[in-house]
Design a protein around this motif. Structure first.
Motif, PDB file in Angstrom:
ATOM      1  N   ILE A  57       0.863  -1.182   0.000  1.00 58.54           N
ATOM      2  CA  ILE A  57       0.000   0.000   0.000  1.00 58.54           C
ATOM      3  C   ILE A  57       0.894   1.225   0.000  1.00 58.54           C
ATOM      4  O   ILE A  57       1.696   1.421   0.918  1.00 58.54           O
ATOM      5  N   THR A  58       0.761   2.066  -1.022  1.00 60.26           N
ATOM      6  CA  THR A  58       1.564   3.278  -1.157  1.00 60.26           C
ATOM      7  C   THR A  58       0.643   4.482  -1.046  1.00 60.26           C
ATOM      8  O   THR A  58      -0.307   4.621  -1.835  1.00 60.26           O
ATOM      9  N   THR A  59       0.908   5.350  -0.074  1.00 63.76           N
ATOM     10  CA  THR A  59       0.069   6.511   0.141  1.00 63.76           C
ATOM     11  C   THR A  59       0.529   7.673  -0.731  1.00 63.76           C
ATOM     12  O   THR A  59       1.594   7.639  -1.350  1.00 63.76           O
ATOM     13  N   SER A  60      -0.290   8.716  -0.745  1.00 63.81           N
ATOM     14  CA  SER A  60       0.034   9.883  -1.570  1.00 63.81           C
ATOM     15  C   SER A  60       1.219  10.661  -1.020  1.00 63.81           C
ATOM     16  O   SER A  60       1.877  11.401  -1.744  1.00 63.81           O
ATOM     17  N   SER A  61       1.531  10.493   0.281  1.00 57.96           N
ATOM     18  CA  SER A  61       2.665  11.204   0.879  1.00 57.96           C
ATOM     19  C   SER A  61       3.977  10.443   0.758  1.00 57.96           C
ATOM     20  O   SER A  61       5.008  10.908   1.249  1.00 57.96           O
ATOM     21  N   GLY A  62       3.958   9.256   0.138  1.00 56.95           N
ATOM     22  CA  GLY A  62       5.179   8.492  -0.053  1.00 56.95           C
ATOM     23  C   GLY A  62       5.420   7.411   0.971  1.00 56.95           C
ATOM     24  O   GLY A  62       6.445   6.738   0.920  1.00 56.95           O
TER      25      GLY A  62
END
Length: 461
Positions: free
Chosen positions: A131-136
């Protein structure tokens, strides 16, 4: 009245549907006027947007925080999927709520704009979801049971897709996705469309050719600049080397100042004679005296090897012409002294039996017999240069003393000849059979050792 109420309900329905933001890239879906279809559509839409999993224990690891890599540590975590978040508890939700300390809250991930995908490169475990979030930030979820992790993968991905579609980018008032390590915001829908739907540009397209052309120009210019500066540096180094070599003092000047000293090991016997003023090198006399003083009865004298590091230390002192005493405790091992003496003879540029006389000694030991052989060998010894002849006389007299203690040191004439044969003589060119030459070398040394009283005029003991 019925018609009016139906119209008002239809208007309300159309207004409600007009408030739903549609994807501009997708064609508008036809609105069904059938009441059954409307109810099924509304139920499906609610099911798509409200995907909730109550909770389950999964293995979780956080491998990146805002683009900064972290050490991967797996931990069993109670995971809860809500309408817009993924929550992580150390315990089950009920236990966590009862044991939760004031001011503490579970870790959570905002699912709006996240990327969910299977991965096999980030972990050696099986059934791993990244899972990769928008903040890195990056998380890994894993379960041994494939249906379990597959259920979570589908649910999280579906929730993230629905949240991204419903966000409507910056136009709806919500901020866009923040690029990692940056304050710049990007529209969510545009980023997802670029990431998920848009194909990669063709390799022949202008958008790929122009950066490559620009990059090649930059590389060529930098390479040209580097080559020019590199050639200038080389020219400067060459000029400095020429100046240094032209100003360098001669070998004679360095020797006069004592910076460079003539070595003892590896020096010709004639050169040592001129430098020291004696036909027998001083180091040879010192070693012979030390062995005769405390090593005649040593077991395996000259056959047993000494410590090589200590031998090299002694050699360094001799070459530097520093004062040393072989009776010191650091030279108490007599095999170090004998090893240094053998090394001195092995490193002579020309052996104790000079190269021109090697074949003559071999022919003498092969063809002659009895007293005639003694006379031929004696005649060859008398032809040796003065330093070689005197050094050979001192050495063989010393070896005769070794043989007088053969019962205690267990050294015989054959044993000594095996040690000193290849040490005192060898051919200038190794063109013949080495094994045959070694046999003759040993025989010559053994014969001279036995007949040394006759050859050198020594007293028989």
């Amino acid at each position: 009245m019925r018609i009016k109420s139906s119209q008002s309900s239809g208007e309300r329905l159309s207004q409600t549907k007009s408030m739903v933001l549609q994807d501009p890239d997708l064609p508008p879906k036809p609105i069904s006027r059938h009441r059954r279809n409307q109810s099924q559509h509304n139920i499906g839409g609610a099911a798509e947007t409200l995907v909730v999993l109550k909770g389950e224990y999964l293995n979780k690891a956080k491998i990146s925080d805002g683009g900064k890599k972290l050490r991967k540590n797996w931990a069993s975590t109670w995971v809860v999927l809500e309408t817009d978040k993924l929550l992580f508890y150390k315990e089950s939700k009920q236990e966590a709520l009862t044991n939760l300390k004031p001011g503490c809250s579970p870790d959570g991930v905002d699912l709006c704009g996240v990327v969910v995908e299977w991965t096999t490169e980030r972990s050696s475990r099986k059934n791993v979801v990244q899972i990769t979030t928008s903040s890195g930030s990056e998380f890994l979820l894993q379960a041994d049971n494939y249906p379990t992790i597959c259920k979570w993968h589908d649910a999280i991905k579906s929730t993230a897709d629905n949240l991204s579609k419903g966000a409507g980018g910056q136009a709806s008032g919500k901020p866009g996705i923040q690029r990692a390590n940056s304050t710049e915001y990007l529209p969510r829908h545009g980023l997802l469309s670029k990431t998920l739907s848009l194909p990669k540009p063709a390799p022949d397209s202008p958008c790929t050719k122009e950066p490559e052309h620009r990059r090649s120009l930059i590389f060529k210019s930098s390479k040209l600049t580097y080559s020019m500066s590199d050639s200038a540096d080389k020219i400067g180094v060459k000029n400095r080397l020429k100046k240094f070599i032209s100003r360098r003092p001669s070998m004679k000047t360095l020797q006069e100042k004592g910076i460079i000293k003539d070595r003892v090991f590896g020096c010709h016997l004639l050169a040592l004679w001129e430098r020291e003023g004696t036909t027998v090198p001083k180091f040879v006399r010192q070693c012979v005296e030390a062995v005769e003083k405390r090593g005649l009865e040593a077991d395996g004298i000259y056959r047993v090897s000494g410590n090589l590091a200590t031998i090299q230390k002694l050699r360094f002192l001799v070459d530097q012409e520093e004062e040393f005493n072989l009776d010191d405790s650091q030279w108490e091992d007599i095999h170090v002294v004998t090893g240094a003496l053998k090394m001195f003879f092995r490193e002579l540029p020309e052996p104790l039996f000079p190269f021109p006389l090697f074949e003559l000694f071999v022919e003498a030991i092969k063809t002659k017999a009895g007293k005639q052989k003694v006379q031929v060998i004696k005649k060859l010894v008398l032809q040796l240069p003065k330093p070689n002849q005197d050094t050979m006389r001192v050495l063989f007299r010393h070896l005769q003393k070794i043989l007088t203690c053969s019962r205690k040191n267990l050294m015989s004439t054959q044993g000594i000849s095996i040690v000193f044969g290849p040490t005192l003589m060898w051919p200038e060119l190794d063109c013949g059979n080495m094994a045959v030459n070694m046999v003759y070398q040993n025989q010559i040394v053994e014969f001279i050792l036995i007949e040394s009283p006759e050859i050198f005029g020594l007293e028989k003991k």
